[in-house]
Design a protein around this motif. Sequence first.
Motif, PDB file in Angstrom:
ATOM      1  N   ARG A 195      -5.059  12.729  -5.630  1.00 50.56           N
ATOM      2  CA  ARG A 195      -6.334  12.515  -4.928  1.00 50.56           C
ATOM      3  C   ARG A 195      -7.249  13.735  -5.072  1.00 50.56           C
ATOM      4  NH1 ARG A 195      -5.082   9.194   0.637  1.00 50.56           N
ATOM      5  NH2 ARG A 195      -3.847   7.554  -0.334  1.00 50.56           N
ATOM      6  N   VAL A 250      -5.237   4.676   3.229  1.00 50.58           N
ATOM      7  CA  VAL A 250      -6.311   3.786   2.796  1.00 50.58           C
ATOM      8  C   VAL A 250      -5.885   2.353   3.135  1.00 50.58           C
ATOM      9  CG1 VAL A 250      -7.638   2.959   0.819  1.00 50.58           C
ATOM     10  CG2 VAL A 250      -7.001   5.362   0.970  1.00 50.58           C
ATOM     11  N   MET A 296       2.260   1.869  -3.467  1.00 54.28           N
ATOM     12  CA  MET A 296       1.263   2.347  -4.430  1.00 54.28           C
ATOM     13  C   MET A 296       0.679   3.703  -4.023  1.00 54.28           C
ATOM     14  SD  MET A 296       1.198   0.243  -6.872  1.00 54.28           S
ATOM     15  CE  MET A 296      -0.226   0.749  -7.815  1.00 54.28           C
ATOM     16  N   GLY A 297       1.181   4.283  -2.949  1.00 51.07           N
ATOM     17  CA  GLY A 297       0.725   5.611  -2.532  1.00 51.07           C
ATOM     18  C   GLY A 297      -0.578   5.612  -1.758  1.00 51.07           C
ATOM     19  N   LEU A 298      -1.055   4.436  -1.346  1.00 44.31           N
ATOM     20  CA  LEU A 298      -2.319   4.388  -0.597  1.00 44.31           C
ATOM     21  C   LEU A 298      -2.100   4.716   0.880  1.00 44.31           C
ATOM     22  CD1 LEU A 298      -3.833   1.162  -2.190  1.00 44.31           C
ATOM     23  CD2 LEU A 298      -4.744   3.464  -2.419  1.00 44.31           C
ATOM     24  N   LEU A 349       2.592   5.803 -12.051  1.00 40.38           N
ATOM     25  CA  LEU A 349       1.690   4.672 -11.742  1.00 40.38           C
ATOM     26  C   LEU A 349       0.989   4.145 -12.996  1.00 40.38           C
ATOM     27  CD1 LEU A 349       0.149   5.734  -8.303  1.00 40.38           C
ATOM     28  CD2 LEU A 349       1.854   3.974  -8.728  1.00 40.38           C
ATOM     29  N   ARG A 372       0.827  -1.204   0.000  1.00 41.91           N
ATOM     30  CA  ARG A 372       0.000   0.000   0.000  1.00 41.91           C
ATOM     31  C   ARG A 372       0.862   1.255   0.000  1.00 41.91           C
ATOM     32  NH1 ARG A 372      -5.358  -0.349   0.685  1.00 41.91           N
ATOM     33  NH2 ARG A 372      -6.150  -2.454   0.962  1.00 41.91           N
TER      34      ARG A 372
END
Lengths: 309, 243
Positions: free
Chosen positions: B94, B240, A52-54, A77, A49
């Motif tokens: 985002r 997240v 992936m930049g989450l 990405l 995560r």
Amino acid sequence: MNDVILKIRGLRKHYKGVNAVDGIDMALQRGDIYGFLGQNGAGKTTTIRMLMGLIQPTTGTVELFGEKIGKGKNPVLRKVGSVIEYPGFYPNLTAIENLELHGKMMGVKQSDAFEDALQTTGLWEARNRKASNFSLGMKQRLGIARAILHNPELLILDEPTNGLDPMGIKEIRHLIQELAQKRKITILVSSHILSEVEQLATKVGIIHRGRMLEETSMQQLKERNRQYISLQVDDLERSKELLVKEMGIRDCRVDEDGWLRIYDDGHVPGEMNKLLVREGILVNSLHAMKDSLEDYFVRLVEGGAVGHA
Amino acid sequence: MLDLIACEWLKWRRSRMLWLILLGALLPAVLNFFVEVHNSSDAAFQWKGYFGDNLMMMMMLMCPALYALLVGYLFAREFQERTVNNMLTGPYSRNMVLAAKFIIAIPVLGSVLLLAFLLTFGSAFVFTSDLPSASVFWHALGKYGLLLALEYALVPIAAAVALLWRSYIPAMGLGVFAVISELTIMQSKYIMYYPWSAPLNILDTMNEHYKSTSTGVITMVVTFIVPLLFIVTYFRRADVHSG
């Protein structure tokens, strides 16, 4: 073709007094199938995560294709496809509509890309069915179809066989191998299943409690899990002393079951037996053995021999 | 950016929420129709009054509740349908993802009011064969437009609630709370300071004594900007963990 496409340095994620990921370094070269191995809760998904930049790392950096992954826009990405944990889809849309949506997001212009991805994953016939009606195995394959739709150079799959039956696992494994061979995609696949990693990976990273215990090629790992001679004798200490002194054995250990293990190459078991019997030691059992990856993993996780060559 | 907006549009295809849009416009129109049937024996049909009654129902009851639900769904569905990973691992920031959602909220919310306007307009021909005068028509249409603008100012609050809880259920709760609270506060001197009651007094005169359009506009602008800044900051930094 040996360029590093993913480089992680000192990656750390701190949650409520705990380091979920604790200073991980990792490197993926083009063409690798990297098996990211660790028990449940070891920190695999958190690491994925973060890359992936989450999730924002507490410290450390992630570089994909030479570009740092940050909080803002990450155009790099576009070169990455991923299925992280559970592959979710818009339930009101069909399989192909879900791919169309992803295609728009990733800037896919070729109309044949959708058919290609669905054919590759064996879902072309089911393209007009709603994703909500798919079985878990089909969802996993649709997740992979979505991940390869934009022709990524790196594919990240987080526990892709979770919850699948043996046939489903085999299908996904075959698909991953096919993607690596035919499409020349570099693959990072996380798993807690040793056999899965052993069958797929060309390089392995072993993570435990947020720390990378070892990162090595599968070839090296297999070589490391070398053959040994296992002896059950009535006098362990004297046997050890004799073998070292008389036969020049250097790597000789006693395992947790009280067996003597000789890791040195080039010694004939019969010669050892002859020596010990001659010296009045009772040899109850003697076997030529080989460590499995599982043995090695357990030793590593339990803090045993790390990186002995 | 256009691709992201197209994605947001595509997500609504065959969505069950589209039925709510239809229902949200239909229910007040039907109610308005039957009120008019009941009153038709007493007085001649008035286009202005017919539009005004529908607008009042939309403004007081339907929009605050339905819009909070639709906005909550728009902003939180990816968390509930576990598609958020895919949405946030694209090459866009985002904030761009958020911006696309704010843009697509305009036609989604606008469609409820447009449908309400058209149903009201169409059903009126049961009572009259005359067309409304141009001034009545444009005045009514303008009021529907103004209602959309005022209700749009409430979008960031519902979005913030949905994003914080990662579910549209709390946003739905907010909508119900909004309806109950606005009906109470509209009778008090705080009518122009409360974001759900201020539109009532801007669009119509609910409380003449405290009608101050400028105060109402400031209330709505602050209501729009403060949660918007919060969302932009929060969503950019939020981790997240699932989906």
